[in-house]
Design an enzyme around this catalytic site. Structure first.
Site, PDB file in Angstrom:
ATOM      1  N   ALA A   1       0.860  -1.186   0.000  1.00 27.11           N
ATOM      2  CA  ALA A   1       0.000   0.000   0.000  1.00 27.11           C
ATOM      3  C   ALA A   1       0.895   1.233   0.000  1.00 27.11           C
ATOM      4  O   ALA A   1       2.040   1.185   0.459  1.00 27.11           O
ATOM      5  CB  ALA A   1      -0.872  -0.013   1.247  1.00 27.11           C
TER       6      ALA A   1
ATOM      7  N   GLY B   1       0.856  -5.227   0.756  1.00 31.53           N
ATOM      8  CA  GLY B   1      -0.281  -5.344  -0.161  1.00 31.53           C
ATOM      9  C   GLY B   1       0.116  -5.917  -1.511  1.00 31.53           C
ATOM     10  O   GLY B   1      -0.713  -6.488  -2.223  1.00 31.53           O
TER      11      GLY B   1
ATOM     12  N   GLU C   1       0.134  -9.576  -0.995  1.00 30.35           N
ATOM     13  CA  GLU C   1      -1.285  -9.967  -0.882  1.00 30.35           C
ATOM     14  C   GLU C   1      -1.957  -9.962  -2.251  1.00 30.35           C
ATOM     15  O   GLU C   1      -2.780 -10.830  -2.560  1.00 30.35           O
ATOM     16  CB  GLU C   1      -2.004  -9.008   0.080  1.00 30.35           C
TER      17      GLU C   1
ATOM     18  N   GLU D   1       4.493  -5.227   7.191  1.00 29.64           N
ATOM     19  CA  GLU D   1       3.635  -4.200   7.800  1.00 29.64           C
ATOM     20  C   GLU D   1       3.966  -3.928   9.262  1.00 29.64           C
ATOM     21  O   GLU D   1       3.887  -2.795   9.733  1.00 29.64           O
ATOM     22  CB  GLU D   1       2.161  -4.620   7.693  1.00 29.64           C
TER      23      GLU D   1
HETATM   24  N1  DAK Z   1       4.566   3.490  -0.284  1.00 31.41           N
HETATM   25  C1  DAK Z   1       4.929   4.691  -0.739  1.00 31.41           C
HETATM   26  N2  DAK Z   1       6.106   4.935  -1.342  1.00 31.41           N
HETATM   27  C2  DAK Z   1       6.943   3.900  -1.496  1.00 31.41           C
HETATM   28  C3  DAK Z   1       6.621   2.602  -1.051  1.00 31.41           C
HETATM   29  C4  DAK Z   1       5.361   2.401  -0.412  1.00 31.41           C
HETATM   30  N3  DAK Z   1       4.947   1.196   0.000  1.00 31.41           N
HETATM   31  N4  DAK Z   1       7.672   1.781  -1.337  1.00 31.41           N
HETATM   32  C5  DAK Z   1       8.596   2.562  -1.942  1.00 31.41           C
HETATM   33  N5  DAK Z   1       8.163   3.837  -2.035  1.00 31.41           N
HETATM   34  C6  DAK Z   1       8.848   4.972  -2.629  1.00 31.41           C
HETATM   35  C7  DAK Z   1       9.970   5.479  -1.690  1.00 31.41           C
HETATM   36  O1  DAK Z   1       9.430   6.315  -0.703  1.00 31.41           O
HETATM   37  C8  DAK Z   1      10.851   6.206  -2.668  1.00 31.41           C
HETATM   38  O2  DAK Z   1      10.280   7.471  -2.949  1.00 31.41           O
HETATM   39  P1  DAK Z   1      11.188   8.806  -3.037  1.00 31.41           P
HETATM   40  O3  DAK Z   1      11.957   8.867  -1.795  1.00 31.41           O
HETATM   41  O4  DAK Z   1      12.060   8.557  -4.255  1.00 31.41           O
HETATM   42  O5  DAK Z   1      10.188   9.899  -3.242  1.00 31.41           O
HETATM   43  C9  DAK Z   1      10.748   5.340  -3.935  1.00 31.41           C
HETATM   44  O6  DAK Z   1       9.534   4.589  -3.799  1.00 31.41           O
HETATM   45  C10 DAK Z   1      11.886   4.356  -4.083  1.00 31.41           C
HETATM   46  O7  DAK Z   1      11.973   3.636  -2.872  1.00 31.41           O
HETATM   47  P2  DAK Z   1      13.372   3.288  -2.178  1.00 31.41           P
HETATM   48  O8  DAK Z   1      14.351   4.385  -2.373  1.00 31.41           O
HETATM   49  O9  DAK Z   1      13.068   2.855  -0.796  1.00 31.41           O
HETATM   50  O10 DAK Z   1      13.801   2.048  -3.090  1.00 31.41           O
HETATM   51  P3  DAK Z   1      14.715   0.801  -2.718  1.00 31.41           P
HETATM   52  O11 DAK Z   1      14.907   0.066  -4.003  1.00 31.41           O
HETATM   53  O12 DAK Z   1      15.909   1.207  -1.916  1.00 31.41           O
HETATM   54  O13 DAK Z   1      13.793  -0.093  -1.732  1.00 31.41           O
HETATM   55  C11 DAK Z   1      11.764  -1.232  -1.076  1.00 31.41           C
HETATM   56  C12 DAK Z   1      12.647  -0.695  -2.242  1.00 31.41           C
HETATM   57  C13 DAK Z   1      10.462  -1.742  -1.725  1.00 31.41           C
HETATM   58  C14 DAK Z   1      12.464  -2.408  -0.384  1.00 31.41           C
HETATM   59  C15 DAK Z   1      11.515  -0.097  -0.044  1.00 31.41           C
HETATM   60  O14 DAK Z   1      11.058   1.064  -0.762  1.00 31.41           O
HETATM   61  C16 DAK Z   1      10.483  -0.452   0.975  1.00 31.41           C
HETATM   62  O15 DAK Z   1      10.771  -1.085   1.987  1.00 31.41           O
HETATM   63  N6  DAK Z   1       9.217   0.012   0.756  1.00 31.41           N
HETATM   64  C17 DAK Z   1       8.155  -0.158   1.730  1.00 31.41           C
HETATM   65  C18 DAK Z   1       7.660  -1.598   1.770  1.00 31.41           C
HETATM   66  C19 DAK Z   1       6.552  -1.780   2.779  1.00 31.41           C
HETATM   67  O16 DAK Z   1       6.701  -1.485   3.981  1.00 31.41           O
HETATM   68  N7  DAK Z   1       5.424  -2.268   2.312  1.00 31.41           N
HETATM   69  C20 DAK Z   1       4.223  -2.471   3.140  1.00 31.41           C
HETATM   70  C21 DAK Z   1       3.335  -1.242   3.106  1.00 31.41           C
HETATM   71  S1  DAK Z   1       1.927  -1.380   4.147  1.00 31.41           S
HETATM   72  C22 DAK Z   1      -5.615  -2.401   3.619  1.00 31.41           C
HETATM   73  C23 DAK Z   1      -5.146  -3.498   2.916  1.00 31.41           C
HETATM   74  C24 DAK Z   1      -3.800  -3.633   2.730  1.00 31.41           C
HETATM   75  C25 DAK Z   1      -2.918  -2.691   3.241  1.00 31.41           C
HETATM   76  C26 DAK Z   1      -3.406  -1.585   3.895  1.00 31.41           C
HETATM   77  C27 DAK Z   1      -4.752  -1.447   4.088  1.00 31.41           C
HETATM   78  N8  DAK Z   1      -7.012  -2.245   3.849  1.00 31.41           N
HETATM   79  C28 DAK Z   1      -7.911  -3.276   3.351  1.00 31.41           C
HETATM   80  C29 DAK Z   1      -7.544  -1.172   4.542  1.00 31.41           C
HETATM   81  C30 DAK Z   1      -1.504  -2.887   2.992  1.00 31.41           C
HETATM   82  C31 DAK Z   1      -0.554  -2.283   3.710  1.00 31.41           C
HETATM   83  C32 DAK Z   1       0.815  -2.284   3.225  1.00 31.41           C
HETATM   84  O17 DAK Z   1       1.144  -2.853   2.219  1.00 31.41           O
END
Ligand code: DAK
Length: 257
Positions: free
Chosen positions: A65, A108, A111, A131
Site C-alpha cells: 500500500a 499489499g 497480498e 507491515e
Molecule cells: N509506499 C509509498 N512509497 C513507497 C513505497 C510504499 N509502499 N515503497 C517505496 N516507495 C517509494 C519510496 O518512498 C521512494 O520514494 P522517493 O523517496 O524517491 O520519493 C521510492 O519509492 C523508491 O523507494 P526506495 O528508495 O526505498 O527504493 P529501494 O529500491 O531502496 O527499496 C523497497 C525498495 C520496496 C524495499 C523499499 O522502498 C520499501 O521497503 N518500501 C516499503 C515496503 C513496505 O513497507 N510495504 C508495506 C506497506 S503497508 C488495507 C489493505 C492492505 C494494506 C493496507 C490497508 N485495507 C484493506 C484497509 C496494505 C498495507 C501495506 O502494504
C-alpha cells in the site's frame, strides 16, 4: 503523467495488466487499486478474455500500500476509502489471473499476488509482509492467505518479523508456482495464459471456482461442489467436442459454449 495501470494485449484472448508507478516502486495508492478493480472487473465480464497476466516492472511487482497516502489517515477515513471492497473486486475475477512477479512483492503487493491463481516469480524476486515494521498488520489477506499456503509457523515468522524472503523459499513454501530467470517472467506468464486461453473456457471457469470455493469449505461440501460443477459441464458443447475430438484423433475446436 503516465497511466498508473496499463493494459496490454500480448496475444488473442490474453490481457496483461501492468502496475506502472515506477517512481514509487509500484506502491498501491487508491487510484491504482480502483483501476485494478475496474480492469479486472471489465476483463472478468468480457467473453473474449480467456486469461489475464498481472505484473509490474523489473524492480517491483508492488511494494505494498502507498504508505505516504495512509500515514496520516484516521480510522474513519480508512473505513471510508473502501479498500476492502476494491480488494474483493480483484479477488472476484472469474478469469484465471497469473501474477508475473519481478522485484518486490511486499505487504499489499504480496497480498495482491496471493489473490491471483498462479504466481510466476523471477529468481531474484522478494516477497514479504513487512507491515509490522511500520506499526500495522497485513490488511489484504496476508495473515490468512500466507498461513493457508505456508502453515502457521512459517507465516508467523514472516508476519511477526516483517522479514523478506526470496523466490526460492516462496516456491518451497508453495506460495509460488514456478521460479524462472528474471528476464523470462513475463514471457512464461503469457505462455501459460496462452495455454489456458486455448482450453474450453467454461471448464476453466468452473475449475477455478471449484478450487477457490472448495478451499473455504469442509471437504465433503467441496467434493459435492466439484461433482456438481463436473456434471454441469456435460451440458456444454465444448465437453462433447473435446471428447469426440479425442476419440476421432483430431484437434478439438472449442466454441466457449
Ligand atoms: N509506499 C509509498 N512509497 C513507497 C513505497 C510504499 N509502499 N515503497 C517505496 N516507495 C517509494 C519510496 O518512498 C521512494 O520514494 P522517493 O523517496 O524517491 O520519493 C521510492 O519509492 C523508491 O523507494 P526506495 O528508495 O526505498 O527504493 P529501494 O529500491 O531502496 O527499496 C523497497 C525498495 C520496496 C524495499 C523499499 O522502498 C520499501 O521497503 N518500501 C516499503 C515496503 C513496505 O513497507 N510495504 C508495506 C506497506 S503497508 C488495507 C489493505 C492492505 C494494506 C493496507 C490497508 N485495507 C484493506 C484497509 C496494505 C498495507 C501495506 O502494504
Amino acid at each position: 503523467m503516465a497511466d498508473p495501470v496499463l493494459l496490454e494485449r500480448p496475444a488473442e484472448g490474453v490481457w496483461l495488466v501492468r502496475i506502472n508507478r515506477p517512481e514509487a516502486r509500484n506502491a498501491l495508492n487508491l487510484e491504482v487499486r480502483k483501476l485494478l478493480a475496474r480492469h479486472l472487473g471489465d476483463l472478468g465480464e468480457d467473453t473474449t478474455t480467456r486469461a489475464i497476466v498481472l505484473t509490474g516492472n523489473d524492480k517491483s511487482f508492488a511494494a505494498g500500500a502507498d504508505i505516504k497516502e495512509m500515514a496520516e489517515a484516521g480510522t474513519i477515513e480508512m473505513l471510508q476509502r473502501g479498500i476492502h471492497r476494491l480488494w474483493r473486486a480483484i479477488a472476484a475475477c472469474p478469469k484465471p489471473v497469473i501474477a508475473a512477479v519481478n522485484g518486490y512483492a511486499l505487504g499489499g503487493g504480496c497480498e495482491l499476488a496471493m489473490t491471483c491463481d498462479i504466481i510466476i516469480a523471477g529468481e531474484s524476486a522478494m516477497f514479504g509482509q513487512p507491515e509490522v515494521k511500520i506499526g500495522i498488520i497485513p490488511g489484504g489477506g496476508g495473515t490468512q492467505r500466507l498461513t493457508r499456503v505456508a502453515g502457521k509457523f512459517k507465516a508467523m515468522k514472516y508476519v511477526l518479523t516483517g522479514e523478506l524472503f526470496g523466490a526460492r523459499e516462496a516456491f518451497e513454501m508453495g506460495l509460488v508456482s514456478e521460479v524462472v530467470p528474471d528476464a523470462g517472467v513475463e514471457k512464461r506468464a503469457v505462455e501459460l495464459a496462452l495455454l489456458i486461453a486455448a482450453l474450453p473456457p467454461l471448464a476453466v471457469q468452473l475449475a477455478k471456482e471449484a478450487v477457490l470455493a472448495g478451499m473455504d469449505a469442509p471437504l465433503t461440501s467441496a467434493l459435492a461442489l466439484e461433482a456438481k460443477s463436473l456434471q454441469i459441464l456435460f451440458s456444454s458443447q465444448d465437453q462433447k467436442e473435446g471428447m469426440r475430438a479425442f476419440i476421432e484423433k483430431r484437434k478439438p475446436k472449442f466454441s466457449g459454449r
